[in-house]
Design a protein around this motif. Structure first.
Motif, PDB file in Angstrom:
ATOM      1  N   VAL A 153     -18.147  97.245  64.573  1.00 35.46           N
ATOM      2  CA  VAL A 153     -16.979  96.522  65.073  1.00 35.46           C
ATOM      3  C   VAL A 153     -17.134  96.215  66.560  1.00 35.46           C
ATOM      4  CG1 VAL A 153     -14.479  96.645  65.481  1.00 35.46           C
ATOM      5  CG2 VAL A 153     -15.446  97.464  63.317  1.00 35.46           C
ATOM      6  N   THR A 154     -17.525  97.209  67.348  1.00 32.79           N
ATOM      7  CA  THR A 154     -17.602  97.032  68.795  1.00 32.79           C
ATOM      8  C   THR A 154     -18.988  96.636  69.283  1.00 32.79           C
ATOM      9  OG1 THR A 154     -18.172  99.354  69.170  1.00 32.79           O
ATOM     10  CG2 THR A 154     -15.814  98.778  69.152  1.00 32.79           C
ATOM     11  N   ASN A 155     -19.998  96.835  68.448  1.00 37.62           N
ATOM     12  CA  ASN A 155     -21.407  96.645  68.811  1.00 37.62           C
ATOM     13  C   ASN A 155     -21.847  97.568  69.944  1.00 37.62           C
ATOM     14  OD1 ASN A 155     -21.919  94.650  66.851  1.00 37.62           O
ATOM     15  ND2 ASN A 155     -21.002  93.112  68.163  1.00 37.62           N
ATOM     16  N   LEU A 156     -21.100  98.656  70.139  1.00 38.63           N
ATOM     17  CA  LEU A 156     -21.476  99.673  71.106  1.00 38.63           C
ATOM     18  C   LEU A 156     -22.344 100.719  70.429  1.00 38.63           C
ATOM     19  CD1 LEU A 156     -17.999 100.315  72.801  1.00 38.63           C
ATOM     20  CD2 LEU A 156     -19.968  99.133  73.816  1.00 38.63           C
ATOM     21  N   ALA A 157     -23.071 101.460  71.239  1.00 35.69           N
ATOM     22  CA  ALA A 157     -23.795 102.605  70.700  1.00 35.69           C
ATOM     23  C   ALA A 157     -22.778 103.503  70.000  1.00 35.69           C
ATOM     24  CB  ALA A 157     -24.494 103.367  71.821  1.00 35.69           C
ATOM     25  N   ARG A 158     -23.190 104.097  68.889  1.00 37.27           N
ATOM     26  CA  ARG A 158     -22.283 104.938  68.108  1.00 37.27           C
ATOM     27  C   ARG A 158     -21.630 106.014  68.989  1.00 37.27           C
ATOM     28  NH1 ARG A 158     -20.367 103.564  63.762  1.00 37.27           N
ATOM     29  NH2 ARG A 158     -22.359 103.286  62.735  1.00 37.27           N
ATOM     30  N   SER A 159     -22.398 106.637  69.872  1.00 40.75           N
ATOM     31  CA  SER A 159     -21.835 107.690  70.724  1.00 40.75           C
ATOM     32  C   SER A 159     -20.687 107.163  71.583  1.00 40.75           C
ATOM     33  CB  SER A 159     -22.916 108.313  71.605  1.00 40.75           C
ATOM     34  OG  SER A 159     -23.505 107.332  72.444  1.00 40.75           O
ATOM     35  N   LYS A 160     -20.835 105.972  72.119  1.00 42.31           N
ATOM     36  CA  LYS A 160     -19.773 105.388  72.939  1.00 42.31           C
ATOM     37  C   LYS A 160     -18.567 105.012  72.095  1.00 42.31           C
ATOM     38  CE  LYS A 160     -22.653 103.708  76.636  1.00 42.31           C
ATOM     39  NZ  LYS A 160     -22.816 102.737  77.676  1.00 42.31           N
ATOM     40  N   ALA A 161     -18.803 104.471  70.917  1.00 43.95           N
ATOM     41  CA  ALA A 161     -17.705 104.069  70.038  1.00 43.95           C
ATOM     42  C   ALA A 161     -16.916 105.288  69.554  1.00 43.95           C
ATOM     43  CB  ALA A 161     -18.239 103.279  68.855  1.00 43.95           C
ATOM     44  N   ILE A 162     -17.596 106.380  69.260  1.00 44.77           N
ATOM     45  CA  ILE A 162     -16.909 107.607  68.843  1.00 44.77           C
ATOM     46  C   ILE A 162     -16.019 108.100  69.975  1.00 44.77           C
ATOM     47  CG2 ILE A 162     -17.261 110.051  68.266  1.00 44.77           C
ATOM     48  CD1 ILE A 162     -19.832 109.169  66.801  1.00 44.77           C
ATOM     49  N   LEU A 163     -16.553 108.094  71.171  1.00 46.57           N
ATOM     50  CA  LEU A 163     -15.778 108.539  72.325  1.00 46.57           C
ATOM     51  C   LEU A 163     -14.568 107.634  72.552  1.00 46.57           C
ATOM     52  CD1 LEU A 163     -15.504 110.540  74.639  1.00 46.57           C
ATOM     53  CD2 LEU A 163     -16.856 108.954  76.024  1.00 46.57           C
ATOM     54  N   LEU A 164     -14.744 106.330  72.443  1.00 51.85           N
ATOM     55  CA  LEU A 164     -13.614 105.412  72.612  1.00 51.85           C
ATOM     56  C   LEU A 164     -12.537 105.674  71.573  1.00 51.85           C
ATOM     57  CD1 LEU A 164     -15.311 102.010  73.487  1.00 51.85           C
ATOM     58  CD2 LEU A 164     -14.012 103.510  74.995  1.00 51.85           C
ATOM     59  N   SER A 165     -12.936 105.982  70.362  1.00 52.18           N
ATOM     60  CA  SER A 165     -11.984 106.304  69.311  1.00 52.18           C
ATOM     61  C   SER A 165     -11.158 107.524  69.695  1.00 52.18           C
ATOM     62  CB  SER A 165     -12.740 106.559  68.003  1.00 52.18           C
ATOM     63  OG  SER A 165     -11.871 106.996  66.996  1.00 52.18           O
ATOM     64  N   ILE A 221     -10.716 108.709  72.823  1.00 47.14           N
ATOM     65  CA  ILE A 221      -9.938 108.371  74.020  1.00 47.14           C
ATOM     66  C   ILE A 221      -8.686 107.584  73.639  1.00 47.14           C
ATOM     67  CG2 ILE A 221      -9.930 106.922  76.094  1.00 47.14           C
ATOM     68  CD1 ILE A 221     -12.793 107.902  76.607  1.00 47.14           C
ATOM     69  N   ASP A 222      -8.799 106.696  72.659  1.00 51.74           N
ATOM     70  CA  ASP A 222      -7.632 105.930  72.220  1.00 51.74           C
ATOM     71  C   ASP A 222      -6.505 106.851  71.763  1.00 51.74           C
ATOM     72  OD1 ASP A 222      -8.690 103.456  72.763  1.00 51.74           O
ATOM     73  OD2 ASP A 222      -9.297 103.046  70.706  1.00 51.74           O
ATOM     74  N   GLY A 223      -6.847 107.984  71.180  1.00 47.96           N
ATOM     75  CA  GLY A 223      -5.826 108.928  70.728  1.00 47.96           C
ATOM     76  C   GLY A 223      -5.315 109.827  71.834  1.00 47.96           C
ATOM     77  N   ILE A 224      -6.044 109.926  72.930  1.00 41.41           N
ATOM     78  CA  ILE A 224      -5.664 110.846  74.007  1.00 41.41           C
ATOM     79  C   ILE A 224      -4.810 110.159  75.073  1.00 41.41           C
ATOM     80  CG2 ILE A 224      -6.612 112.154  75.952  1.00 41.41           C
ATOM     81  CD1 ILE A 224      -8.888 113.011  74.119  1.00 41.41           C
ATOM     82  N   TYR A 225      -5.147 108.922  75.403  1.00 40.00           N
ATOM     83  CA  TYR A 225      -4.446 108.246  76.498  1.00 40.00           C
ATOM     84  C   TYR A 225      -3.308 107.371  75.985  1.00 40.00           C
ATOM     85  CZ  TYR A 225      -7.826 109.828  79.861  1.00 40.00           C
ATOM     86  OH  TYR A 225      -8.593 110.619  80.674  1.00 40.00           O
ATOM     87  N   CYS A 226      -2.249 107.333  76.763  1.00 43.52           N
ATOM     88  CA  CYS A 226      -1.145 106.423  76.480  1.00 43.52           C
ATOM     89  C   CYS A 226      -1.604 105.005  76.831  1.00 43.52           C
ATOM     90  CB  CYS A 226       0.082 106.786  77.315  1.00 43.52           C
ATOM     91  SG  CYS A 226       0.788 108.384  76.926  1.00 43.52           S
ATOM     92  N   ARG A 227      -1.289 104.085  76.016  1.00 42.68           N
ATOM     93  CA  ARG A 227      -1.652 102.689  76.253  1.00 42.68           C
ATOM     94  C   ARG A 227      -0.393 101.880  76.476  1.00 42.68           C
ATOM     95  NH1 ARG A 227      -7.059 103.080  76.743  1.00 42.68           N
ATOM     96  NH2 ARG A 227      -8.077 103.794  74.884  1.00 42.68           N
ATOM     97  N   GLU A 228      -0.454 101.017  77.483  1.00 45.11           N
ATOM     98  CA  GLU A 228       0.654 100.077  77.674  1.00 45.11           C
ATOM     99  C   GLU A 228       0.430  98.910  76.728  1.00 45.11           C
ATOM    100  OE1 GLU A 228       1.421  98.940  81.672  1.00 45.11           O
ATOM    101  OE2 GLU A 228       1.076 100.959  82.433  1.00 45.11           O
ATOM    102  N   THR A 229       1.501  98.487  76.102  1.00 40.13           N
ATOM    103  CA  THR A 229       1.357  97.378  75.146  1.00 40.13           C
ATOM    104  C   THR A 229       1.759  96.074  75.744  1.00 40.13           C
ATOM    105  OG1 THR A 229       3.554  97.844  74.286  1.00 40.13           O
ATOM    106  CG2 THR A 229       1.668  98.814  73.125  1.00 40.13           C
TER     107      THR A 229
END
Length: 144
Positions: free
Chosen positions: A122-134, A136-144
């Motif tokens: 989906v992201t075309n990132l290295a798997r390690s980076k994509a796992i971390l982003l996944s 991080i998405d659950g840890i940080y509050c996101r402004e919508t």
């Protein structure tokens, strides 16, 4: 002797992490990514050194010098997490343990040959980076 070597290895890792996160100090999520990427690179480039530091049967993790260097790594992660706007469903220690567990688990599986380097489709990132982003998405509050 192996404990002293492990302390030096942790000191090297802590220094590399400090250098890597210094450039992204105002960007908490990028700092966490730099922290993780440094751990990934260190472990994959020096697998025997990385594996030694976790061998409790060979290394005395109660040794003060080793504990101090291990704490440098962990306190850096906690400091980075404190800079961002975290979701407060769990405490900061739980977030840190989740990140560290993901980093160490992924590294261990790579070093053991259970996983190979690949890309996220989906992201075309290295798997390690994509796992971390996944994570991080659950840890940080996101402004919508």
């Amino acid at each position: 002797m192996l404990t002293a070597i492990a302390a030096m290895i942790f000191a090297d890792l802590a220094d590399l992490i400090a250098e890597a996160v210094a450039d992204a100090v105002d960007e908490p999520e990028q700092s966490i990514q730099a922290f993780a990427e440094t751990c990934f690179q260190f472990a994959l480039h020096s697998p025997n050194r990385y594996q030694l530091i976790w061998q409790r049967q060979l290394v005395d993790h109660d040794d003060p010098a080793l504990a101090r260097e291990m704490e440098r790594v962990y306190s850096t992660l906690l400091s980075l997490l404190r800079q961002g706007q975290l979701n407060r469903h769990v405490d900061i220690e739980t977030h840190a343990i989740a990140i560290w567990s993901m980093i160490h688990g992924y590294i261990s599986m790579r070093l053991d040959g259970n996983l190979v380097a690949s890309e996220d489709t989906v992201t075309n990132l290295a798997r390690s980076k994509a796992i971390l982003l996944s994570l991080i998405d659950g840890i940080y509050c996101r402004e919508t």
